[in-house]
Write an enzyme that holds these catalytic residues in place. Structure first.
Site, PDB file in Angstrom:
ATOM      1  N   TYR A 171       0.883  -1.161   0.000  1.00  0.00           N
ATOM      2  CA  TYR A 171       0.000   0.000   0.000  1.00  0.00           C
ATOM      3  C   TYR A 171       0.914   1.202   0.000  1.00  0.00           C
ATOM      4  O   TYR A 171       1.797   1.307   0.860  1.00  0.00           O
ATOM      5  CB  TYR A 171      -0.881   0.020   1.253  1.00  0.00           C
ATOM      6  CG  TYR A 171      -2.119  -0.817   1.107  1.00  0.00           C
ATOM      7  CD1 TYR A 171      -3.061  -0.493   0.140  1.00  0.00           C
ATOM      8  CD2 TYR A 171      -2.336  -1.911   1.902  1.00  0.00           C
ATOM      9  CE1 TYR A 171      -4.207  -1.263  -0.024  1.00  0.00           C
ATOM     10  CE2 TYR A 171      -3.475  -2.685   1.759  1.00  0.00           C
ATOM     11  CZ  TYR A 171      -4.400  -2.352   0.795  1.00  0.00           C
ATOM     12  OH  TYR A 171      -5.526  -3.105   0.631  1.00  0.00           O
ATOM     13  N   ASP A 197      -6.103  -0.722  -6.458  1.00  0.00           N
ATOM     14  CA  ASP A 197      -7.574  -0.656  -6.452  1.00  0.00           C
ATOM     15  C   ASP A 197      -8.132  -0.096  -5.149  1.00  0.00           C
ATOM     16  O   ASP A 197      -9.305  -0.280  -4.838  1.00  0.00           O
ATOM     17  CB  ASP A 197      -8.179  -2.046  -6.727  1.00  0.00           C
ATOM     18  CG  ASP A 197      -7.733  -3.085  -5.697  1.00  0.00           C
ATOM     19  OD1 ASP A 197      -7.121  -2.706  -4.680  1.00  0.00           O
ATOM     20  OD2 ASP A 197      -7.994  -4.279  -5.932  1.00  0.00           O
ATOM     21  N   HIS A 255     -10.154  -7.218  -5.482  1.00  0.00           N
ATOM     22  CA  HIS A 255      -9.837  -7.146  -4.054  1.00  0.00           C
ATOM     23  C   HIS A 255     -10.801  -8.023  -3.239  1.00  0.00           C
ATOM     24  O   HIS A 255     -11.301  -7.610  -2.187  1.00  0.00           O
ATOM     25  CB  HIS A 255      -9.928  -5.691  -3.601  1.00  0.00           C
ATOM     26  CG  HIS A 255      -9.048  -5.310  -2.456  1.00  0.00           C
ATOM     27  ND1 HIS A 255      -8.024  -4.417  -2.559  1.00  0.00           N
ATOM     28  CD2 HIS A 255      -9.040  -5.697  -1.161  1.00  0.00           C
ATOM     29  CE1 HIS A 255      -7.449  -4.261  -1.386  1.00  0.00           C
ATOM     30  NE2 HIS A 255      -8.037  -5.035  -0.520  1.00  0.00           N
TER      31      HIS A 255
HETATM   32  C1  PPY Z   1      -8.490  -5.222   3.091  1.00  0.00           C
HETATM   33  O1  PPY Z   1      -9.032  -5.266   4.194  1.00  0.00           O
HETATM   34  O2  PPY Z   1      -9.109  -5.470   2.068  1.00  0.00           O
HETATM   35  C2  PPY Z   1      -7.114  -4.878   2.950  1.00  0.00           C
HETATM   36  O3  PPY Z   1      -6.631  -4.864   1.879  1.00  0.00           O
HETATM   37  C3  PPY Z   1      -6.293  -4.599   4.099  1.00  0.00           C
HETATM   38  C4  PPY Z   1      -6.398  -3.294   4.699  1.00  0.00           C
HETATM   39  C5  PPY Z   1      -6.638  -3.260   6.025  1.00  0.00           C
HETATM   40  C6  PPY Z   1      -6.691  -2.062   6.648  1.00  0.00           C
HETATM   41  C7  PPY Z   1      -6.475  -0.912   5.947  1.00  0.00           C
HETATM   42  C8  PPY Z   1      -6.226  -0.958   4.609  1.00  0.00           C
HETATM   43  C9  PPY Z   1      -6.179  -2.152   3.983  1.00  0.00           C
END
Ligand code: PPY
Length: 509
Positions: A248, A276, A371
């Site tokens: 991220y 995404d 996702h």
């Molecule tokens: C998700 O929960 O889909 C994730 O990709 C993980 C996540 C968890 C917390 C903040 C951002 C992403």
């Protein structure tokens, strides 16, 4: 020496807030407004031991990294007194509910079916659903809005049928393949999923160890519960396969640069940039579970200033504020300049963007993904996008320039084979391995992978394919794939509240 239980218990509000984590005391008063998960969750543990709530959502090095050393107040002098005080404390209704939940879980764990009664990936999900904490289940299983994409991901695989070859010598079948230049034992990998310790106290290292046993790749999530180094250490061992890093992108690019370069130095083999999630999707199961745990039924509200309320955004949204929503195509050269690792864009959802990615010459692959249905609801399944993408890439001679991966909704080897026939180089599997881990730890993930490999071997034989190179579009019938002939998946939420129209009533009715 150390800080006494008595003293800690005095610092129990916004004016002065101390918490215990793993036997040490921390003054988090000034940190309260900065906590990405909101202050309410910290205040719940003010003057008390917060370890059980802290651990699943924070890697062990978090306090060292983010809380000034002057706020580290030292060890607790008398942990037994802390425990005794906690036992005698009058519990809030939410805590009573949590205690009842713990009893329910202990009983469910005691009655768990033996691991060998799980014959497929969905069996693990059924067990996990019964033995996981409510909040953990809510976080893992939740998806965006009405969860239509989530269910479509699986439904799409059921719209593709096989056209098997016969009379092929399939005595020997080889499941191995190459991904981003390295050989692996099977065409699936453990895709990145956050917060592994919500499901199991050893967190992502369960996935690491099982992946190593099976010689498959693990993609390490940015938001793992274990630290990156703990996962890399767990992966060490002769002949082990390798790790990829899911990224991220932080608003502070210096942090991002350090993460990438550290991963490269530690031997990670590829960088998967998530594209995404400029903002995290609205996962209402997760939001409701967090609100219930905090003892408020409210939900976050969109106002002119943005999303109000630090209380009810769910575990995921609450900690996502570091992600940079301004990330764009123009950033790609920067990534290329800071690493020699292969770069893969994770979360591509249309053929035009695959072509654009390939044409930049800066990326080595894409993951077609929505996702796990957790971002934009009504995003199409990766299988459907794959079927549309590969012919275009081939026509433009771009199919050799980038590798295409897919994830989302895969539960059976037949699903994997369908994706490979349509041109995917490999497939990511996320939730099923989390569920296997949550129910049975490393052994669960190990068995889930063994089952998949077994299914793969059998299905390849039945399909008339000896190696991954024998798989191609001629082995599948995709005529129904794009037409969604099953209609829109059941919309449970709307069905629950829909008041059906009535026809005129008879006077005597
Ligand atoms: C998700 O929960 O889909 C994730 O990709 C993980 C996540 C968890 C917390 C903040 C951002 C992403």
């Amino acid at each position: 020496m150390g800080v006494s239980a008595e003293e800690i218990s005095q610092h129990n509000d916004r004016q002065s807030c101390w918490v215990i984590v793993r036997g040490n005391v921390f003054d988090v008063t000034e940190f309260l407004p900065e906590h990405p998960g909101g202050e309410k969750i910290i205040l719940k543990y003010a003057g008390r031991d917060a370890t059980a709530a802290f651990d699943p959502v924070h890697p062990p090095d978090t306090l060292d990294k983010y809380l000034d050393k002057s706020k580290h107040l030292g060890p607790v002098a008398d942990m037994a007194a802390v425990i005794a005080a906690d036992e005698n404390r009058k519990k809030t209704p939410e805590e009573e509910a949590e205690a009842a939940e713990d009893l329910r879980l202990a009983e469910a764990r005691g009655n768990m079916p033996p691991i060998d009664s799980c014959y497929n990936l969905l069996d693990f999900e059924a067990v996990a659903r019964r033995v996981m904490k409510r909040g953990a289940w809510a976080y893992y299983s939740s998806a965006a809005d009405d969860e239509i994409s989530y269910r479509e991901n699986r439904a799409a695989f059921q719209r593709v049928w096989f056209r098997p070859r016969i009379l092929i010598d399939v005595e020997r079948v080889d499941l191995s393949t190459r991904m981003l230049g390295a050989r692996v034992a099977a065409p699936f990998y453990v895709t990145a999923t956050a917060l592994g310790k919500l499901g199991h106290p050893d967190g992502e290292t369960c996935l690491t160890k099982a992946a190593a046993r099976h010689q498959v790749v693990q993609m390490i999530p940015t938001l793992a519960s274990c630290s990156f180094d703990e996962i890399m250490d767990a992966a060490k061992g002769p002949g082990n396969p390798y790790q990829w890093l899911q990224l991220y992108v932080n608003k502070d690019r210096e942090i991002t640069r350090k993460i990438i370069q550290h991963a490269e130095a530690r031997g990670c083999r590829a960088l998967f940039i998530t594209v995404d999630a400029p903002q995290l999707g609205r996962r209402e199961k997760d939001m409701r579970a967090k609100a219930a745990a905090l003892g408020n039924g409210g939900s976050s509200v969109q106002t002119a200033e943005g999303l109000r309320s630090d209380t009810s955004q769910g575990a995921a949204r609450a900690i996502s504020s570091f992600i940079d929503p301004s990330l764009c195509w123009d950033d790609l050269p920067w990534f290329r300049s800071v690493t020699r690792l292969p770069i893969v864009l994770k979360g591509v959802q249309r053929v035009e963007d695959v072509v654009r990615a390939a044409e930049t010459g800066l990326v080595d692959g894409v993951v077609l993904s929505n996702h796990g249905g957790r971002q934009l609801d009504f995003a199409r399944s990766s299988l459907e996008v794959l079927a549309e993408t590969m012919p275009v890439l081939r026509a433009r001679g771009l199919d050799r320039r980038i590798e295409v991966y897919v994830d989302g909704g895969l539960r059976r080897a037949t699903d994997i084979l369908k994706a490979l026939c349509l041109g995917a180089k490999g497939v990511g599997i996320g939730r099923p391995f989390l569920y296997a881990m949550s129910a049975y730890g490393v052994d669960g993930v190990d068995r889930a992978m063994a089952l998949l490999k077994d299914e793969l071997e059998m299905d390849m034989r039945l399909l008339g394919a000896r190696t991954m190179d024998d798989l191609g579009p001629e082995l599948v019938d995709t005529r129904s794939l794009g037409s969604h002939p099953n209609g829109v998946p059941d919309d449970h939420l709307a069905q629950n509240v829909y008041d059906p129209l009535q026809t005129p009533r008879q006077r005597d009715a």
